[in-house]
Design an enzyme around this catalytic site. Sequence first.
Site, PDB file in Angstrom:
ATOM      1  N   GLY A  64      -9.181  -2.446   7.456  1.00 31.53           N
ATOM      2  CA  GLY A  64     -10.441  -1.914   6.954  1.00 31.53           C
ATOM      3  C   GLY A  64     -11.013  -2.704   5.788  1.00 31.53           C
ATOM      4  N   LYS A  87     -14.135   8.798  -1.077  1.00 35.51           N
ATOM      5  CA  LYS A  87     -13.232   9.219   0.005  1.00 35.51           C
ATOM      6  C   LYS A  87     -12.408  10.446  -0.353  1.00 35.51           C
ATOM      7  CE  LYS A  87     -14.341   5.620   2.575  1.00 35.51           C
ATOM      8  NZ  LYS A  87     -15.249   4.888   1.699  1.00 35.51           N
ATOM      9  N   GLU A 144      -1.332   1.831  12.474  1.00 35.37           N
ATOM     10  CA  GLU A 144      -1.259   2.223  11.062  1.00 35.37           C
ATOM     11  C   GLU A 144      -0.203   3.303  10.868  1.00 35.37           C
ATOM     12  OE1 GLU A 144      -5.938   1.300   9.902  1.00 35.37           O
ATOM     13  OE2 GLU A 144      -5.303   3.352  10.316  1.00 35.37           O
ATOM     14  N   THR A 174     -11.554  -1.934   2.576  1.00 32.37           N
ATOM     15  CA  THR A 174     -10.815  -1.924   1.313  1.00 32.37           C
ATOM     16  C   THR A 174      -9.562  -2.780   1.427  1.00 32.37           C
ATOM     17  OG1 THR A 174     -11.620   0.335   1.000  1.00 32.37           O
ATOM     18  CG2 THR A 174      -9.933  -0.425  -0.512  1.00 32.37           C
TER      19      THR A 174
END
Length: 220
Positions: A29, A121, A103, A31
């Site tokens: 992702g 988030k 993941e 980040t």
Amino acid sequence: MTQDEMKKAAAIKALEYVKPGSIVGVGTGSTVNHFIDALATIKNQIEGAVSSSEASTAKLESYGIEVFDLNSVDDLAVYVDGADEITEHMHMIKGGGAALTREKIVAAVAKTFVCIADESKLVPVLGNFPLPVEVIPMARSYVGRELVKLGGDPMYRQGVVTDNGNVIIDVYNMSILNPIEMEQKINAIVGVVTNGLFANRAADVLILGTPNGSKVVEAK
């Protein structure tokens, strides 16, 4: 500070959890891309990485970081990944990038799960972000009907095939008050590979990027 700068601040802070000479679990992702950039600055201090997606593998290898097959690694000291939503209890929704199964596997192996995210988030209740469910293609319609019974509004994610060759159903309009129980119920549906609730294996550490820099929250 922009949202991207907050993500970067959290990602850089996560380097403090990387042990010299170790193999680092790396998620997927936007980040995490910042984390990979940061990890590259200390690549000579680590043995390599285990990656949860083809995209992260390509980025790691572009920096000359060796990527190991998880089957060849006995344990991981740390796994660093982002979240689409996370609560104060460290329960998460992940899988916006369709890499949830890998993941979840890497997270299961890691001793410490460090979640990196910008402050947007952090939520009181999971479910505003649609919950991804990875499904064997032939079971798509059946799983969708079963998800309706659980109170969700499932929608097939058109044109997306996971790294495992499966499809994604996103479940909308579901307020998830008991993430551990819901994770188990969805995973019990025949044809589901796994879902994007990370509650049975929650994060151990949350690093939030804020306008004032990074903030560390540890599991209670």
